[in-house]
Design an enzyme around this catalytic site. Sequence first.
Site, PDB file in Angstrom:
ATOM      1  N   PHE A 375      22.802 109.924  54.777  1.00  0.00           N
ATOM      2  CA  PHE A 375      23.326 110.933  53.846  1.00  0.00           C
ATOM      3  C   PHE A 375      22.941 110.633  52.388  1.00  0.00           C
ATOM      4  O   PHE A 375      23.752 110.819  51.468  1.00  0.00           O
ATOM      5  CB  PHE A 375      24.849 111.077  54.002  1.00  0.00           C
ATOM      6  CG  PHE A 375      25.273 110.888  55.430  1.00  0.00           C
ATOM      7  CD1 PHE A 375      24.945 111.830  56.379  1.00  0.00           C
ATOM      8  CD2 PHE A 375      25.923 109.735  55.832  1.00  0.00           C
ATOM      9  CE1 PHE A 375      25.267 111.637  57.713  1.00  0.00           C
ATOM     10  CE2 PHE A 375      26.241 109.525  57.164  1.00  0.00           C
ATOM     11  CZ  PHE A 375      25.919 110.476  58.112  1.00  0.00           C
ATOM     12  N   CYS A 376      21.735 110.144  52.201  1.00  0.00           N
ATOM     13  CA  CYS A 376      21.226 109.795  50.862  1.00  0.00           C
ATOM     14  C   CYS A 376      21.981 108.627  50.232  1.00  0.00           C
ATOM     15  O   CYS A 376      21.808 108.353  49.050  1.00  0.00           O
ATOM     16  CB  CYS A 376      21.241 110.984  49.895  1.00  0.00           C
ATOM     17  SG  CYS A 376      20.068 112.232  50.308  1.00  0.00           S
TER      18      CYS A 376
END
Length: 426
Positions: A375-376
């Site tokens: 998720f980054c």
Amino acid sequence: MNNNKTFSDIKSEFPFFKKNRNLVFFDSAATSLKPKVVIDAVNKYYQNYSTNTHNLDFPLAIETKDIYESCRQDVADFIHSQKNEVIFCPSTTFALNQIAYSLGQYLKEGDEVVLTTCEHSSLLLPFYRLAQEKKIILKFIDVSTDGLITITNLKKILTKKTRIVAFASMNNSLGTINNVRELAKIVKNFKIEKKSQADWPFEKVLVLIDGAQSISHSMTNVSQWDIDFFTFSAHKLFGPTGIAVWWAKAKWLDLMQPLILGGGMNGRIYKDGKFTLLDPPDRFEAGTPNLAGIFGLQAAIKYVREIGIENIAQYERELKKYALEQFKKHLGDKVVVYNENQESGILLFNVLNVAAEDVANYLGHQKIALRSGNFCAKLLSEVINCASSLRVSFSIYNNKQDVDHLIAALQKGFNDGGDFLNEFFN
Ligand SMILES: Cc1ncc(COP(=O)(O)O)c(C=O)c1O
């Protein structure tokens, strides 16, 4: 909730579900869906206005500018700030780069910036670049296994060289909600070493809060929190993409340089290479803004206020509680949940011994949209000790049936052999 609306009415306000009738959408932490009122507001700009805020020569253009400024006021009211402290920009990513860029001008070799390993890359990387260019030191607060920053661990990391503490009010992976007010108080009471006012003109250690996730799930009160900077994107607040906000205490805006130069923000330009800038907020809004986005953001804020942030948070917490119960009842120890105790609408889990990407792909074919990966938050594995996981993020248009669909789809995966690869070969 106002208008005697209930959460079961809400789904019908999202045109997305007309086209995607049977899709269960669990990816709202990436971007939320848009209610009709927001889509209508965006269309209203293009259909009825379509003028540029930099042109004030005819009444319609003035009206557009007035709406633009009234949205600035609405944002200020929403986050509890002064109107002229609110700056529009394209994204949280842009906002964080802008803030790091302008603070970077005051940072010197050996100065310390404190982050956590749960942060999104758009918060980490602007400071990583400063670390490379200016030789500032990056430090990471030890967070609990579910991502929480404790006062003890925060106190441990602060030194006389600390200049900035930056973290998300709610992180986007574990859904951890940090107590910003309590943490900011610790930072603000900390005494730093500085030789002169010019050395660090900001008095104390600065607190930068990435509010991209918390904005639609918990109340924002930048004044009460006693922080210095706050950022969020409209698209996570049921608003349009391409429009975001950064907020800074007014006294800091005067010390900051814009990242982008251009029209609508300069005063005079001289042939000898000199130029002057307008006062904030205009100074930081070069070029034609995303006006349709502003119209949409204004509608989104109104929409959220009518439902009530606390109602949203409570509803999402209830859905997560229900999901946890169903996970335990039907899936038992076939899954591992990483954030059981976090009271937000994010559920982070893995199917044991199966790659998260395979499960996500399988569920996608069962009409369940969720996200796998990190998720980054590329350092997240330091916290949950695994490289990739599955994120269910609940929102106001989800319901218990959606959870039941998820459980049924996971059960089907186990019945199909348990490797969740069938859909690759079908
Ligand atoms: C915590 C957090 N920070 C920053 C961002 C970046 O936001 P944007 O992609 O809108 O620039 C996100 C988006 O996922 C996020 O969740």
